[in-house]
Design a protein around this motif. Structure first.
Motif, PDB file in Angstrom:
ATOM      1  N   THR A 236      -5.900  66.325  31.659  1.00 43.91           N
ATOM      2  CA  THR A 236      -6.801  66.125  32.800  1.00 43.91           C
ATOM      3  C   THR A 236      -8.069  66.965  32.634  1.00 43.91           C
ATOM      4  OG1 THR A 236      -5.900  67.941  34.123  1.00 43.91           O
ATOM      5  CG2 THR A 236      -4.796  65.786  34.320  1.00 43.91           C
ATOM      6  N   GLU A 237      -9.092  66.578  33.367  1.00 39.67           N
ATOM      7  CA  GLU A 237     -10.348  67.343  33.365  1.00 39.67           C
ATOM      8  C   GLU A 237     -10.078  68.778  33.818  1.00 39.67           C
ATOM      9  OE1 GLU A 237     -13.725  65.973  32.787  1.00 39.67           O
ATOM     10  OE2 GLU A 237     -12.461  64.478  31.801  1.00 39.67           O
ATOM     11  N   ASP A 238      -9.232  68.921  34.841  1.00 41.77           N
ATOM     12  CA  ASP A 238      -8.925  70.251  35.365  1.00 41.77           C
ATOM     13  C   ASP A 238      -8.258  71.122  34.297  1.00 41.77           C
ATOM     14  OD1 ASP A 238      -8.850  72.134  37.621  1.00 41.77           O
ATOM     15  OD2 ASP A 238      -6.663  71.882  37.468  1.00 41.77           O
ATOM     16  N   GLN A 239      -7.318  70.552  33.549  1.00 40.65           N
ATOM     17  CA  GLN A 239      -6.654  71.314  32.489  1.00 40.65           C
ATOM     18  C   GLN A 239      -7.660  71.748  31.421  1.00 40.65           C
ATOM     19  OE1 GLN A 239      -3.809  68.214  31.576  1.00 40.65           O
ATOM     20  NE2 GLN A 239      -2.095  69.478  32.310  1.00 40.65           N
TER      21      GLN A 239
ATOM     22  N   GLN B  58     -10.923  72.124  31.779  1.00 38.69           N
ATOM     23  CA  GLN B  58     -11.823  73.118  32.358  1.00 38.69           C
ATOM     24  C   GLN B  58     -11.163  74.490  32.409  1.00 38.69           C
ATOM     25  OE1 GLN B  58     -13.092  71.564  36.152  1.00 38.69           O
ATOM     26  NE2 GLN B  58     -14.208  69.865  35.197  1.00 38.69           N
ATOM     27  N   LYS B  59      -9.890  74.534  32.778  1.00 36.88           N
ATOM     28  CA  LYS B  59      -9.167  75.814  32.824  1.00 36.88           C
ATOM     29  C   LYS B  59      -9.098  76.452  31.443  1.00 36.88           C
ATOM     30  CE  LYS B  59      -7.541  75.958  37.150  1.00 36.88           C
ATOM     31  NZ  LYS B  59      -8.648  76.178  38.039  1.00 36.88           N
TER      32      LYS B  59
END
Length: 169
Positions: free
Chosen positions: A121-124, A126-127
């Motif tokens: 995911t984008e969130d993963q 980004q993290k």
């Protein structure tokens, strides 16, 4: 620090040497030293012209010249990076320095799953970028961050709020 200064060795120069060594390991040789705390880094120096370290002596401004050397200790915890991971890691940093969001995201996804990053995911991603760079994603992804301020952020010497407030924004 005090011992280095007393011997005429610049802590700033030593810091640059340590950075060069670890960048060489990460970006060129494909190794990660997994326990790089200060106790595993030994600083050596030679104050005499005939010493074993015949490299260019550094003038520290106090009349003394020394040539620092670095010894990395505790070689039990290394990890070899795959060529694909190494390439993705380089791309992540290139994207971070240039402000290329797509490059950072693509690289982070490849680092997380080099075979099939379609489920990342984008969130993963980004993290991971935040963890690797130690800079908040919003700061890295901001188009309003000047390249000079971006470098300061990545070197740990700035913040996105101070860079935008200094521009009146």
């Amino acid at each position: 620090r005090q011992a280095m200064l007393a011997a005429g060795v610049s802590p700033h120069h030593v810091s640059k040497l340590v950075s060069q060594i670890f960048c060489q390991m990460l970006f060129v040789d494909g190794f990660v030293h997994c326990d790089p705390h200060p106790g595993n880094i030994l600083v050596t120096w030679s104050n005499d012209e005939e010493g074993e370290n015949k490299k260019k002596k550094e003038d520290t401004g106090n009349g003394k010249k020394s040539s620092p050397g670095i010894v990395v200790l505790d070689h039990a915890l290394y990890r070899r990076l795959s060529p694909d991971f190494q390439a993705a890691h380089r791309c992540l940093w290139e994207g971070a320095f240039s402000g290329d969001v797509d490059k950072m995201m693509s690289a982070a996804k490849r680092m997380l799953d080099p075979k099939d990053s379609s489920h990342i995911t984008e969130d993963q991603a980004q993290k991971l970028v935040e963890m690797v760079t130690n800079v908040p994603w919003k700061s890295l992804a901001s188009e309003s961050v000047h390249p000079r301020d971006r470098i300061a952020l990545l070197e740990g010497g700035g913040s996105s709020s101070s860079s935008s407030s200094s521009k009146g924004g």
